[in-house]
Design a protein around this motif. Structure first.
Motif, PDB file in Angstrom:
ATOM      1  N   UNK A 138     -19.918   4.030 -30.640  1.00 41.13           N
ATOM      2  CA  UNK A 138     -18.827   4.718 -31.301  1.00 41.13           C
ATOM      3  C   UNK A 138     -19.098   5.039 -32.751  1.00 41.13           C
ATOM      4  N   UNK A 139     -19.771   4.157 -33.469  1.00 41.95           N
ATOM      5  CA  UNK A 139     -20.051   4.390 -34.887  1.00 41.95           C
ATOM      6  C   UNK A 139     -20.892   5.645 -35.075  1.00 41.95           C
ATOM      7  N   UNK A 140     -21.934   5.781 -34.259  1.00 41.80           N
ATOM      8  CA  UNK A 140     -22.809   6.946 -34.369  1.00 41.80           C
ATOM      9  C   UNK A 140     -22.064   8.229 -34.027  1.00 41.80           C
ATOM     10  N   UNK A 141     -21.241   8.179 -32.967  1.00 43.16           N
ATOM     11  CA  UNK A 141     -20.472   9.367 -32.573  1.00 43.16           C
ATOM     12  C   UNK A 141     -19.468   9.750 -33.661  1.00 43.16           C
ATOM     13  N   UNK A 142     -18.864   8.745 -34.277  1.00 45.99           N
ATOM     14  CA  UNK A 142     -17.877   9.020 -35.317  1.00 45.99           C
ATOM     15  C   UNK A 142     -18.544   9.625 -36.552  1.00 45.99           C
ATOM     16  N   UNK A 143     -19.752   9.168 -36.875  1.00 43.09           N
ATOM     17  CA  UNK A 143     -20.483   9.758 -38.010  1.00 43.09           C
ATOM     18  C   UNK A 143     -20.790  11.226 -37.729  1.00 43.09           C
ATOM     19  N   UNK A 200     -18.505  17.533 -38.705  1.00 41.38           N
ATOM     20  CA  UNK A 200     -17.888  18.791 -38.270  1.00 41.38           C
ATOM     21  C   UNK A 200     -16.363  18.792 -38.437  1.00 41.38           C
ATOM     22  N   UNK A 201     -15.753  17.613 -38.476  1.00 41.18           N
ATOM     23  CA  UNK A 201     -14.291  17.515 -38.595  1.00 41.18           C
ATOM     24  C   UNK A 201     -13.958  16.200 -39.290  1.00 41.18           C
ATOM     25  N   UNK A 202     -14.162  16.198 -40.610  1.00 37.12           N
ATOM     26  CA  UNK A 202     -13.999  14.941 -41.353  1.00 37.12           C
ATOM     27  C   UNK A 202     -12.567  14.421 -41.303  1.00 37.12           C
ATOM     28  N   UNK A 203     -11.607  15.346 -41.301  1.00 41.11           N
ATOM     29  CA  UNK A 203     -10.213  14.929 -41.264  1.00 41.11           C
ATOM     30  C   UNK A 203      -9.878  14.150 -40.015  1.00 41.11           C
ATOM     31  N   UNK A 204     -10.321  14.655 -38.853  1.00 41.37           N
ATOM     32  CA  UNK A 204     -10.054  13.956 -37.601  1.00 41.37           C
ATOM     33  C   UNK A 204     -10.836  12.651 -37.526  1.00 41.37           C
ATOM     34  N   UNK A 205     -12.073  12.675 -38.006  1.00 49.58           N
ATOM     35  CA  UNK A 205     -12.907  11.471 -37.957  1.00 49.58           C
ATOM     36  C   UNK A 205     -12.285  10.334 -38.757  1.00 49.58           C
ATOM     37  N   UNK A 206     -11.664  10.671 -39.888  1.00 44.20           N
ATOM     38  CA  UNK A 206     -11.048   9.643 -40.722  1.00 44.20           C
ATOM     39  C   UNK A 206      -9.847   8.990 -40.042  1.00 44.20           C
ATOM     40  N   UNK A 207      -9.249   9.687 -39.098  1.00 47.72           N
ATOM     41  CA  UNK A 207      -8.062   9.168 -38.415  1.00 47.72           C
ATOM     42  C   UNK A 207      -8.402   8.352 -37.180  1.00 47.72           C
ATOM     43  N   UNK A 230     -13.936   2.575 -31.911  1.00 44.39           N
ATOM     44  CA  UNK A 230     -13.690   2.100 -30.548  1.00 44.39           C
ATOM     45  C   UNK A 230     -12.822   3.050 -29.728  1.00 44.39           C
ATOM     46  N   UNK A 231     -12.325   4.096 -30.363  1.00 44.24           N
ATOM     47  CA  UNK A 231     -11.419   5.036 -29.677  1.00 44.24           C
ATOM     48  C   UNK A 231     -12.248   6.072 -28.920  1.00 44.24           C
ATOM     49  N   UNK A 232     -12.853   5.636 -27.860  1.00 38.74           N
ATOM     50  CA  UNK A 232     -13.751   6.494 -27.084  1.00 38.74           C
ATOM     51  C   UNK A 232     -13.053   7.758 -26.589  1.00 38.74           C
ATOM     52  N   UNK A 233     -11.862   7.596 -26.065  1.00 39.94           N
ATOM     53  CA  UNK A 233     -11.145   8.718 -25.460  1.00 39.94           C
ATOM     54  C   UNK A 233     -10.952   9.863 -26.451  1.00 39.94           C
ATOM     55  N   UNK A 234     -10.486   9.553 -27.664  1.00 37.89           N
ATOM     56  CA  UNK A 234     -10.186  10.614 -28.636  1.00 37.89           C
ATOM     57  C   UNK A 234     -11.449  11.167 -29.296  1.00 37.89           C
ATOM     58  N   UNK A 235     -12.457  10.322 -29.467  1.00 40.92           N
ATOM     59  CA  UNK A 235     -13.719  10.813 -30.026  1.00 40.92           C
ATOM     60  C   UNK A 235     -14.371  11.791 -29.056  1.00 40.92           C
ATOM     61  N   UNK A 281     -12.497  15.082 -29.047  1.00 39.51           N
ATOM     62  CA  UNK A 281     -12.769  15.921 -30.215  1.00 39.51           C
ATOM     63  C   UNK A 281     -14.054  16.717 -30.030  1.00 39.51           C
ATOM     64  N   UNK A 282     -15.072  16.069 -29.510  1.00 39.10           N
ATOM     65  CA  UNK A 282     -16.334  16.774 -29.251  1.00 39.10           C
ATOM     66  C   UNK A 282     -16.186  17.770 -28.105  1.00 39.10           C
ATOM     67  N   UNK A 283     -15.405  17.391 -27.097  1.00 38.14           N
ATOM     68  CA  UNK A 283     -15.192  18.264 -25.944  1.00 38.14           C
ATOM     69  C   UNK A 283     -14.553  19.583 -26.379  1.00 38.14           C
ATOM     70  N   UNK A 284     -13.522  19.497 -27.211  1.00 35.65           N
ATOM     71  CA  UNK A 284     -12.853  20.703 -27.702  1.00 35.65           C
ATOM     72  C   UNK A 284     -13.806  21.547 -28.541  1.00 35.65           C
ATOM     73  N   UNK A 285     -14.566  20.885 -29.424  1.00 39.23           N
ATOM     74  CA  UNK A 285     -15.469  21.617 -30.308  1.00 39.23           C
ATOM     75  C   UNK A 285     -16.565  22.336 -29.530  1.00 39.23           C
ATOM     76  N   UNK A 286     -17.160  21.665 -28.583  1.00 37.43           N
ATOM     77  CA  UNK A 286     -18.265  22.263 -27.838  1.00 37.43           C
ATOM     78  C   UNK A 286     -17.776  23.307 -26.835  1.00 37.43           C
ATOM     79  N   UNK A 287     -16.547  23.174 -26.369  1.00 36.55           N
ATOM     80  CA  UNK A 287     -16.013  24.134 -25.397  1.00 36.55           C
ATOM     81  C   UNK A 287     -15.470  25.396 -26.064  1.00 36.55           C
TER      82      UNK A 287
END
Length: 320
Positions: free
Chosen positions: A145-150, A155-162, A166-171, A174-180
């Motif tokens: 999770x740490x690496x994914x959050x970094x 690409x989206x510092x605002x969302x990453x800060x929130x 350990x929040x696998x689902x939301x991380x 976020x990537x799913x929306x960006x890549x899609x």
């Protein structure tokens, strides 16, 4: 955002919403009101969409429907995930068809997120067990999770800060929306929030003046569900191969009953937990609704006055 969404027409009047916590008489009121003004009922319940889940979701019986057409009941098998995005798509198609026939759609249910998202015009990108999603989940598991959050912060510092690592689902989301879409989830959310409302509606919420009356009704409803065969319904679902971890089996009543059936607690403990969780859910529903200043509250005393409430809503609707 699609051109279709950007060019959405201004909301047209025509919907009636009947919501409120569990065990307040929403089903009876929706059917009676529809019968009196010539409407059709559209469910706004996140669990009544599932097939084979009738008792624990308090799905209306044929008799309770009063001969009125009810939509979005028992439309997906219990092993499928059903999301708010899918609900908005299904409900919009259904409501637009009803309105095109000059009939009043009456939205009935207690799932506040479904109702608010449908009316507000928010767009949700559908989730699914796609190759992209599975790939991102595997990447999270492999790199952590740490690496994914970094990576997300680049690409989206605002969302990453929130988010927490350990929040696998939301991380992953976020990537799913960006890549899609090529847009960050923060940008997507801002764009959807700026959209005009999809529908205007007369909104009514049911409750009781005495919270104790509501809780007593909830306890009584749970006892009735048990008497009507909730245990057998859950055993049947497990027998179909529906796993306890599925979305459908996380519903209040099903999760606790499954635990008892699997030997994780006694049946008595399960029933008491169903009552407790149902009361807690009702409290959350009330808190959600109190944030909405446009809600018309219908407050009962000892028992629901369904006929009186139907007359009141019919009169209010005529004024619109």
């Amino acid at each position: 955002m699609s051109d279709k969404a950007d060019k959405r027409a201004p909301p047209q009047p025509g919907l009636i919403v009947i919501t409120g916590p569990t065990a307040t008489g929403k089903t009876a009121l929706g059917a009676l009101l529809a019968k009196s003004i010539g409407g059709e009922v559209v469910s706004a319940d996140s669990m009544q969409v599932y097939e084979h889940m009738d008792i624990g979701t308090a799905k209306p019986s044929k008799a309770e429907m009063l001969g009125i057409t009810h939509h979005l009941l028992s439309i997906v098998p219990p092993w499928e995930d059903y999301s708010v995005a899918r609900y908005i798509s299904d409900a919009t198609e259904c409501i637009d068809d009803i309105l095109s026939r000059n009939i009043v759609p009456i939205l009935v249910g207690g799932t506040g997120l479904y109702i608010d998202s449908l009316l507000s015009g928010r767009e949700f990108l559908a989730r699914g067990d796609t190759p992209l999603r599975r790939s991102l989940e595997e990447e999270y598991d492999d790199t952590g999770g740490e690496a994914m959050l970094r990576r997300l912060s680049e690409i989206d510092s605002g969302r990453a800060q929130r988010l927490h690592a350990n929040d696998k689902k939301r991380i992953v989301r976020a990537f799913e929306v960006y890549e899609a879409t090529g847009k960050t989830i923060s940008q997507h959310d801002l764009e959807t929030q700026a959209l005009p409302p999809r529908y205007s509606a007369l909104k009514a919420a049911l409750t009781f003046s005495d919270r104790g009356v509501l809780y007593a009704r909830i306890d009584k409803r749970v006892d009735a569900m048990v008497s009507e065969g909730l245990e057998q319904e859950v055993r049947s679902l497990l027998g179909m191969g529906v796993k306890p971890s599925t979305t459908a089996m996380q519903a209040i009543g099903y999760k606790e009953m499954a635990s008892a059936i699997l030997g994780e607690c006694s049946m008595g403990e399960a029933v008491e937990k169903i009552k407790m969780e149902s009361r807690r859910y009702a409290k959350r529903q009330l808190s959600w609704l109190r944030r909405d200043q446009s809600v018309n509250w219908i407050i009962f005393e000892k028992a629901p006055d369904i006929e009186g409430a139907a007359r009141r809503l019919a009169e209010e609707y005529e004024k619109k």
